[in-house]
Design a protein around this motif. Sequence first.
Motif, mmCIF file in Angstrom:
data_model
loop_
_atom_site.group_PDB
_atom_site.id
_atom_site.type_symbol
_atom_site.label_atom_id
_atom_site.label_comp_id
_atom_site.label_asym_id
_atom_site.label_seq_id
_atom_site.Cartn_x
_atom_site.Cartn_y
_atom_site.Cartn_z
ATOM 1 N N ASP A 58 43.433 48.756 3.856
ATOM 2 C CA ASP A 58 44.706 48.255 3.338
ATOM 3 C C ASP A 58 44.748 48.507 1.832
ATOM 4 O O ASP A 58 44.091 47.809 1.055
ATOM 5 N N LYS A 59 45.523 49.498 1.423
ATOM 6 C CA LYS A 59 45.582 49.867 0.009
ATOM 7 C C LYS A 59 46.368 48.855 -0.824
ATOM 8 O O LYS A 59 46.335 48.907 -2.053
ATOM 9 N N GLN A 60 47.095 47.951 -0.164
ATOM 10 C CA GLN A 60 47.875 46.943 -0.880
ATOM 11 C C GLN A 60 47.110 45.634 -1.046
ATOM 12 O O GLN A 60 47.644 44.668 -1.587
ATOM 13 N N SER A 61 45.876 45.592 -0.568
ATOM 14 C CA SER A 61 45.116 44.347 -0.609
ATOM 15 C C SER A 61 43.638 44.652 -0.799
ATOM 16 O O SER A 61 43.149 45.711 -0.398
ATOM 17 N N THR A 62 42.932 43.719 -1.427
ATOM 18 C CA THR A 62 41.487 43.867 -1.601
ATOM 19 C C THR A 62 40.707 43.144 -0.519
ATOM 20 O O THR A 62 39.496 43.328 -0.401
ATOM 21 N N LYS A 63 41.401 42.323 0.275
ATOM 22 C CA LYS A 63 40.704 41.567 1.317
ATOM 23 C C LYS A 63 41.647 41.268 2.472
ATOM 24 O O LYS A 63 42.762 40.786 2.274
ATOM 25 N N THR A 64 41.217 41.605 3.664
ATOM 26 C CA THR A 64 41.935 41.234 4.880
ATOM 27 C C THR A 64 41.135 40.156 5.601
ATOM 28 O O THR A 64 39.989 39.878 5.255
ATOM 29 N N GLU A 65 41.735 39.565 6.604
ATOM 30 C CA GLU A 65 41.033 38.550 7.384
ATOM 31 C C GLU A 65 41.373 38.726 8.858
ATOM 32 O O GLU A 65 42.398 39.315 9.211
ATOM 33 N N GLY A 66 40.512 38.226 9.711
ATOM 34 C CA GLY A 66 40.747 38.367 11.137
ATOM 35 C C GLY A 66 39.919 37.389 11.939
ATOM 36 O O GLY A 66 39.092 36.641 11.400
ATOM 37 N N LYS A 67 40.139 37.425 13.251
ATOM 38 C CA LYS A 67 39.401 36.530 14.137
ATOM 39 C C LYS A 67 39.348 37.113 15.537
ATOM 40 O O LYS A 67 40.337 37.630 16.048
ATOM 41 N N LEU A 68 38.176 37.048 16.137
ATOM 42 C CA LEU A 68 38.007 37.383 17.548
ATOM 43 C C LEU A 68 38.237 36.113 18.353
ATOM 44 O O LEU A 68 37.506 35.135 18.205
ATOM 45 N N PHE A 69 39.286 36.103 19.192
ATOM 46 C CA PHE A 69 39.530 34.868 19.927
ATOM 47 C C PHE A 69 39.331 35.004 21.427
ATOM 48 O O PHE A 69 39.474 34.024 22.161
ATOM 49 N N LYS A 70 38.961 36.204 21.910
ATOM 50 C CA LYS A 70 38.622 36.326 23.323
ATOM 51 C C LYS A 70 37.762 37.561 23.529
ATOM 52 O O LYS A 70 38.094 38.641 23.055
ATOM 53 N N HIS A 71 36.641 37.380 24.223
ATOM 54 C CA HIS A 71 35.753 38.508 24.506
ATOM 55 C C HIS A 71 35.051 38.272 25.831
ATOM 56 O O HIS A 71 34.566 37.172 26.110
ATOM 57 N N SER A 72 35.004 39.308 26.657
ATOM 58 C CA SER A 72 34.349 39.216 27.958
ATOM 59 C C SER A 72 33.578 40.496 28.221
ATOM 60 O O SER A 72 34.130 41.592 28.133
ATOM 61 N N SER A 73 32.297 40.354 28.501
ATOM 62 C CA SER A 73 31.456 41.486 28.880
ATOM 63 C C SER A 73 30.712 41.089 30.144
ATOM 64 O O SER A 73 29.650 40.459 30.092
ATOM 65 N N LEU A 74 31.298 41.423 31.290
ATOM 66 C CA LEU A 74 30.709 41.023 32.562
ATOM 67 C C LEU A 74 29.426 41.804 32.819
ATOM 68 O O LEU A 74 29.317 42.978 32.451
ATOM 69 N N PRO A 75 28.437 41.170 33.433
ATOM 70 C CA PRO A 75 27.170 41.863 33.713
ATOM 71 C C PRO A 75 27.382 43.078 34.606
ATOM 72 O O PRO A 75 28.326 43.138 35.402
ATOM 73 N N LEU A 76 26.504 44.040 34.459
ATOM 74 C CA LEU A 76 26.542 45.243 35.275
ATOM 75 C C LEU A 76 26.290 44.882 36.737
ATOM 76 O O LEU A 76 25.339 44.169 37.058
ATOM 77 N N VAL A 77 27.158 45.359 37.622
ATOM 78 C CA VAL A 77 27.006 45.129 39.060
ATOM 79 C C VAL A 77 26.452 46.404 39.688
ATOM 80 O O VAL A 77 27.075 47.460 39.606
ATOM 81 N N VAL A 78 25.262 46.318 40.312
ATOM 82 C CA VAL A 78 24.585 47.490 40.860
ATOM 83 C C VAL A 78 24.301 47.276 42.336
ATOM 84 O O VAL A 78 23.833 46.212 42.749
ATOM 85 N N SER A 79 24.584 48.309 43.132
ATOM 86 C CA SER A 79 24.275 48.286 44.562
ATOM 87 C C SER A 79 23.532 49.566 44.924
ATOM 88 O O SER A 79 23.995 50.665 44.612
ATOM 89 N N LEU A 80 22.359 49.429 45.556
ATOM 90 C CA LEU A 80 21.574 50.582 45.998
ATOM 91 C C LEU A 80 21.226 50.409 47.467
ATOM 92 O O LEU A 80 20.605 49.413 47.851
ATOM 93 N N VAL A 81 21.634 51.371 48.276
ATOM 94 C CA VAL A 81 21.299 51.389 49.698
ATOM 95 C C VAL A 81 20.416 52.611 49.949
ATOM 96 O O VAL A 81 20.852 53.748 49.741
ATOM 97 N N SER A 82 19.171 52.375 50.381
ATOM 98 C CA SER A 82 18.210 53.457 50.608
ATOM 99 C C SER A 82 17.843 53.531 52.084
ATOM 100 O O SER A 82 17.676 52.505 52.744
ATOM 101 N N ASP A 83 17.695 54.735 52.575
ATOM 102 C CA ASP A 83 17.244 54.959 53.951
ATOM 103 C C ASP A 83 16.431 56.248 53.956
ATOM 104 O O ASP A 83 16.991 57.343 53.984
ATOM 105 N N PHE A 84 15.101 56.119 53.884
ATOM 106 C CA PHE A 84 14.275 57.320 53.838
ATOM 107 C C PHE A 84 13.020 57.131 54.680
ATOM 108 O O PHE A 84 12.536 56.012 54.895
ATOM 109 N N LYS A 85 12.512 58.247 55.149
ATOM 110 C CA LYS A 85 11.265 58.293 55.903
ATOM 111 C C LYS A 85 10.481 59.487 55.397
ATOM 112 O O LYS A 85 10.914 60.630 55.535
ATOM 113 N N GLY A 86 9.357 59.205 54.782
ATOM 114 C CA GLY A 86 8.607 60.282 54.164
ATOM 115 C C GLY A 86 9.382 60.843 52.989
ATOM 116 O O GLY A 86 9.882 60.110 52.135
#
Length: 515
Positions: A281-309
């Motif tokens: 911001d060239k018209q100001s020396t200081k801006t301000e802000g706030k994070l008011f919502k954040h969500s980072s859901l855990p990684l959901v992993v599914s592995l189905v294996s079917d092997f013989k030898g």
Amino acid sequence: MQRLKYQKPSLVPSSFSSMTLPTHMAKVQSLQTTPLLPIAHLKLSPQLSLNGKLPAEEGNLTAFSGFGLVGFRFSGAARQNQGLMGLFGLSRRTSQEKLNSFEQKLDNLASGYHPWADLILPISRNLPLSDGLWFEVQNSTDTELKEFKIPQNAYRAVLEVYVSFHENDEFWYSNLPNEYIAANNLSGTPGNGPFREFVVSLDGEVVGAVWPFTVIFTGGINPLLWRPITAIGSFDLPTYDIEITPFLGKILDGKSHKFGFNVTNALNVWYIDANLHLWLDKQSTKTEGKLFKHSSLPLVVSLVSDFKGLNGTFLTRTSRSVSSTGWVKSSYGNITTRSIQDFYYSNAMFLGKDGNMQIVNQKIIFNDSVHINLPSSYVHSLTSHKTFPLYLYTDFLGQGNGTYLLITNVDLGFIEKKSGLGFSNSSLRNLQSAEGNMVVKNNLVVSGLGSTQQVYRYDGGKFCYFRHVSSSNCTILYDKVGSKCNKKSLSNLDFVLSRLWPFGARMNFAGLRFT
């Protein structure tokens, strides 16, 4: 013919498990300008009239955007309230004064939200160095940190990240599950399964992720496939943008903060680098802000294996969502930014012929969107839908005396559609299909043949570009270029290459249909 060092995929066939094949280390440094999210340039047009009078006198304000027409309509009371908030000046001003004040505000807003950053901070290792500026992630527990400080008058921030995978993770999409490796005692075979994720944190909190495009370097899988047409991204590695604006309120304090980089399931080695793009911001020396919502859901992993030898099937599916919302107050007003990332991944892997044949069918869906609420209540948004399909077929046939025949099929694509309010839509479809065979003796290619076809289509509405090129045996067979925008959209581009390939039809394993 010139003998080439062969770079083998991660799967080690049982009959060749004692072989030690060199890994191609392609150190590519890419300087790529990534178009960042532009804000439409709003400009008031006081010359327009309604019933012979200026728009402001009728309680109407009409503004034009560089990306479309935006209309504002206010009653007299609404204009007075807006005037008290400073958008139109004080209510006692004349209509023309209100008009001039509003036009100046819009011009200021437009000049502030240009598509280029005012400052770019390198997020890389500190000097002095003897082996490059990029961070090196060696395993899944390795987190690389970078301390940084930003000017206190920033009002927007975007982190542009770059990743490049090598050595044991160069073919991560074909890496085997650890349980399969342990059950068959395949020591030295790259594992941790076929899923990788690059995660970015800010002061220990996840702020975004990247599920990378599967770049294949020029010595990868079968080097004869990539002469003279190289694989997508091999000479121009893609970069990825993560919106940091919602988090500005946490880092505008003039103090140092830390970005963290790690890769889920990583083996050595991943090279990582980034640029932090800042709007000031060239018209100001200081801006301000706030994070008011954040969500980072855990990684959901599914592995189905079917092997013989050494034979079996494996299905891996994962998903993740990251979203954040925050506001920044500057001379342009109080602007709220919401960023959303959604990821979906599937990888179907088949192993046959006692591990000598491998089929990988993978798709990555990478959606991200940014929504910006301006003080005028007008909303800008840009959404990017990316799809990275990959099909890989490899078959090792032993010939004796340390010699084997390798047959390969590869289909891959980089597909992206961009759309949003205030922006022109665009689409990119970059698709490749390749097939080849080669005889390898003592880790050297002694004979073989490779053929590749590529279709590149970009449609920006007013500007379009098309190219269809094919090659075989290091020779271009066909090359067509176009720049006309077709009204009829092509939603499917399937490769029919058997008539171009001199060594017969494709294997009886269906490749990807790019949709």
